[in-house]
Design a protein around this motif. Structure first.
Motif, PDB file in Angstrom:
ATOM      1  N   UNK A  55       4.216   7.240   1.575  1.00 29.01           N
ATOM      2  CA  UNK A  55       2.997   7.004   2.346  1.00 29.01           C
ATOM      3  C   UNK A  55       1.744   7.096   1.482  1.00 29.01           C
ATOM      4  N   UNK A  56       1.747   7.980   0.482  1.00 33.74           N
ATOM      5  CA  UNK A  56       0.569   8.095  -0.388  1.00 33.74           C
ATOM      6  C   UNK A  56       0.369   6.834  -1.216  1.00 33.74           C
ATOM      7  N   UNK A  57       1.453   6.305  -1.771  1.00 37.16           N
ATOM      8  CA  UNK A  57       1.361   5.044  -2.525  1.00 37.16           C
ATOM      9  C   UNK A  57       0.859   3.935  -1.605  1.00 37.16           C
ATOM     10  N   UNK A  58       1.406   3.873  -0.397  1.00 43.06           N
ATOM     11  CA  UNK A  58       0.976   2.850   0.551  1.00 43.06           C
ATOM     12  C   UNK A  58      -0.481   2.986   0.930  1.00 43.06           C
ATOM     13  N   UNK A  65       6.901  -3.657  -1.492  1.00 46.18           N
ATOM     14  CA  UNK A  65       7.841  -4.621  -0.915  1.00 46.18           C
ATOM     15  C   UNK A  65       7.353  -5.076   0.459  1.00 46.18           C
ATOM     16  N   UNK A  66       6.846  -4.123   1.257  1.00 44.82           N
ATOM     17  CA  UNK A  66       6.321  -4.473   2.579  1.00 44.82           C
ATOM     18  C   UNK A  66       5.161  -5.453   2.460  1.00 44.82           C
ATOM     19  N   UNK A  67       4.295  -5.241   1.470  1.00 43.94           N
ATOM     20  CA  UNK A  67       3.167  -6.144   1.235  1.00 43.94           C
ATOM     21  C   UNK A  67       3.659  -7.539   0.868  1.00 43.94           C
ATOM     22  N   UNK A  68       4.631  -7.623  -0.021  1.00 42.95           N
ATOM     23  CA  UNK A  68       5.167  -8.921  -0.468  1.00 42.95           C
ATOM     24  C   UNK A  68       5.857  -9.648   0.682  1.00 42.95           C
ATOM     25  N   UNK A 120       2.196  -0.314   8.547  1.00 39.75           N
ATOM     26  CA  UNK A 120       3.253   0.148   9.443  1.00 39.75           C
ATOM     27  C   UNK A 120       4.285   0.986   8.686  1.00 39.75           C
ATOM     28  N   UNK A 121       4.668   0.530   7.492  1.00 40.15           N
ATOM     29  CA  UNK A 121       5.616   1.289   6.677  1.00 40.15           C
ATOM     30  C   UNK A 121       5.008   2.619   6.249  1.00 40.15           C
ATOM     31  N   UNK A 122       3.739   2.588   5.852  1.00 41.04           N
ATOM     32  CA  UNK A 122       3.062   3.791   5.372  1.00 41.04           C
ATOM     33  C   UNK A 122       2.990   4.865   6.450  1.00 41.04           C
ATOM     34  N   UNK A 123       2.534   4.469   7.635  1.00 39.67           N
ATOM     35  CA  UNK A 123       2.374   5.460   8.699  1.00 39.67           C
ATOM     36  C   UNK A 123       3.708   5.891   9.298  1.00 39.67           C
ATOM     37  N   UNK A 124       4.654   4.986   9.338  1.00 36.74           N
ATOM     38  CA  UNK A 124       5.975   5.371   9.828  1.00 36.74           C
ATOM     39  C   UNK A 124       6.610   6.384   8.882  1.00 36.74           C
ATOM     40  N   UNK A 125       6.428   6.177   7.583  1.00 32.37           N
ATOM     41  CA  UNK A 125       6.996   7.094   6.589  1.00 32.37           C
ATOM     42  C   UNK A 125       6.410   8.494   6.731  1.00 32.37           C
ATOM     43  N   UNK A 126       5.087   8.591   6.836  1.00 31.76           N
ATOM     44  CA  UNK A 126       4.490   9.922   6.909  1.00 31.76           C
ATOM     45  C   UNK A 126       4.838  10.601   8.224  1.00 31.76           C
ATOM     46  N   UNK A 158      11.528   4.377  -4.210  1.00 37.08           N
ATOM     47  CA  UNK A 158      10.714   4.912  -3.122  1.00 37.08           C
ATOM     48  C   UNK A 158       9.267   4.430  -3.241  1.00 37.08           C
ATOM     49  N   UNK A 159       8.731   4.476  -4.455  1.00 33.70           N
ATOM     50  CA  UNK A 159       7.340   4.056  -4.669  1.00 33.70           C
ATOM     51  C   UNK A 159       7.141   2.567  -4.401  1.00 33.70           C
ATOM     52  N   UNK A 160       8.207   1.776  -4.553  1.00 32.96           N
ATOM     53  CA  UNK A 160       8.098   0.328  -4.371  1.00 32.96           C
ATOM     54  C   UNK A 160       8.161  -0.098  -2.908  1.00 32.96           C
ATOM     55  N   UNK A 161       8.523   0.801  -2.002  1.00 32.42           N
ATOM     56  CA  UNK A 161       8.672   0.434  -0.588  1.00 32.42           C
ATOM     57  C   UNK A 161       7.392  -0.183  -0.016  1.00 32.42           C
ATOM     58  N   UNK A 162       6.193   0.439  -0.186  1.00 31.23           N
ATOM     59  CA  UNK A 162       4.967  -0.183   0.346  1.00 31.23           C
ATOM     60  C   UNK A 162       4.666  -1.537  -0.307  1.00 31.23           C
TER      61      UNK A 162
END
Length: 493
Positions: A391-394, A466-469, A115-121, A460-464
């Motif tokens: 989004x790419x990291x996610x 954090x969402x996973x955790x 959800x975070x990944x797709x919302x970001x892109x 920024x790279x840690x956002x996905x």
């Protein structure tokens, strides 16, 4: 409502439900689903955006190799993804596969990450869209307005189409996709026929070209260009014959997009010459220009350039609409599993669409655009580039988890493996290793993408992650694991 969590004790086994799970239905075929997926990839936008950034910030003439690497790794990934598809009865893409392969706790973590990944892109694309539409309006003598004004206007139109039946979106995306692919193919053909600036060669695929700059940048933007390809599984409930449609659409989407990106990026290199292309594209970006449109004017003419500029805007619109549909269906499936408020799992009686989820998704995008606009961020560097990085990291993180899920599922379910070692073990293992290397390349070059400090880039790279955790540690996750264990006990009893 009892959560519907696929069990890990047998091929395709699922937990019992206390009431029927809401489901969408439709008659999308291979072509319809491919349109949705490739439209999300936004071929024209990627060549005119990610491709140019890969050339300017990456290895210059060697940038096409980044798309080749990403396409190859995703084809490897698709083998395990497709092999496991018959044992994942629920739509939901990465969430559903990880749920089956690694259990509900990891599944919920993956759902949050997706959800975070797709919302970001999607929000990043609204920034790009606002800039591109304003540029088009100004080019034809119209007023220059803030990017967010155009973003809000497009959001309203996307919200209306997202609320409607999916087949309407498929038709809109199909038309836009055919036109944008056509103009790029014409440009590619003209460049190769005319012989480019220095004569057609294979310089782009030589070791010298690939090592002339950070390859990780090219790989990052290449993966960003493939964003949304696994949406083939998201539309499972709306596919005509999912067991055949989903595998075919997945393989074809990855293959078509991979070849298209690689050849088109190569054509840009040849158009300006391997020795000059990095400088030409860098200067164009620095002056807020677009080297793709300049290439079109140089090789085909100004009328063709103007037409391509219009299609660049329609390509962005198609991309945003496709991501809207993907996110709303992610939310719909999570709600159907009891992981989000059940209202989001409502199906419109006449449109047969996840209308409530679609409205919530529109509201979420609206809030984020307001926040980013209020912060005064630049639409390309501040909004698009940063969101594309997140989004790419996610995406790569989800690809790694899904590949591990395939391995774990077939390890635990020997009957499902049916003696297939290559597709159930060897290729998924290679995919996992390759994705880990890709993630390293992306993270090691992340500051060049965001154009921000190491601290901000790391945040920024840690956002996905954090969402996973958050998903792994949430109380909902604990309840799902307990519910799954209780059901296992009742079955064994």
């Amino acid at each position: 409502m009892t959560a519907s969590i696929p069990r890990n004790d047998g091929p395709g086994a699922t937990s019992q439900q206390s009431q029927p799970r809401p489901a969408l239905n439709g008659r999308l075929g291979v072509a319809g689903i491919m349109f949705m997926v490739i439209a999300a990839a936004a071929p024209l936008t990627v060549i005119g955006g990610d491709g140019l950034l890969a050339i300017a910030d990456g290895p210059g003439p060697g940038a096409p190799v980044g798309f080749l690497i990403a396409g190859f790794l995703l084809l490897l990934f698709a083998v395990g993804f497709v092999t496991m598809t018959p044992f994942v009865p629920e739509a939901g893409a990465f969430f559903s596969y990880i749920n089956v392969g690694l259990g509900p706790r990891w599944g919920l973590g993956a759902a949050f990450t997706a959800l975070v990944t797709y919302t970001a892109i999607q929000v990043g694309m609204y920034g790009y869209m606002g800039w591109a539409l304003n540029d088009l309006i100004v080019f034809y003598g119209g007023p220059s307005l803030p990017w967010w004004f155009w973003a809000f206007s497009i959001l309203l139109l996307v919200g209306v189409l997202g609320y409607r039946n999916i087949e309407l979106s498929s038709k809109v995306l199909g038309l836009a996709l055919i036109l944008e692919i056509a103009v790029v193919v014409i440009l590619d053909a003209v460049v190769f026929i005319q012989g480019g600036e220095e004569g057609i060669s294979g310089t782009s695929f030589s070791l010298d070209a690939v090592s002339s700059g950070p390859l990780g940048i090219a790989v990052l933007f290449a993966f960003a260009g493939f964003m949304g390809f696994e949406a083939t599984a998201v539309f499972r409930d709306e596919a005509r014959t999912p067991d055949r449609t989903i595998p075919r659409a997945t393989y074809l989407s990855v293959a078509v997009v991979g070849v298209f990106y690689t050849v088109s990026c190569w054509a840009i290199v040849e158009a300006w010459g391997p020795s000059n292309v990095k400088e030409v594209v860098s200067q164009s970006l620095a002056s807020d220009g677009n080297a793709l449109l300049d290439t079109a004017e140089l090789y085909v003419g100004s009328t063709f350039r103007d037409f391509m500029q219009i299609l660049l805007v329609t390509s962005l619109f198609a991309c945003i609409l496709s991501f809207h549909n993907v996110i709303s269906r992610y939310q719909f499936n999570l709600a159907g599993n009891g992981l989000l408020p059940k209202t989001l799992a409502s199906v419109h009686q006449t449109e047969n669409s996840p209308h409530i989820s679609s409205l919530v998704q529109s509201a979420t995008a609206l809030i984020l655009i307001v926040v980013l606009a209020g912060a005064g961020l630049d639409p390309l560097v501040g909004v698009f580039a940063s969101m594309a990085g997140i989004s790419t990291v996610g995406m790569i993180l989800l690809l790694i988890l899904t590949s591990i899920s395939v391995l774990n599922f077939f390890r635990r379910n020997t009957t499902a493996r049916d003696g297939r070692v290559v597709t159930t073990y060897l290729v998924p293992a290679l995919s996992t290793a390759g994705m880990c290397v890709a993630l390293y390349l992306v993270l090691s070059n992340f500051t060049m993408v965001t154009d921000k400090s190491l601290l901000v880039s790391a945040m920024l790279a840690s956002v996905p992650v954090i969402a996973l955790v958050v998903g792994l540690c949430s109380r909902m996750s604990s309840r799902l694991v307990a519910a799954s264990s209780a059901e296992d006990g009742s079955r064994n009893g």
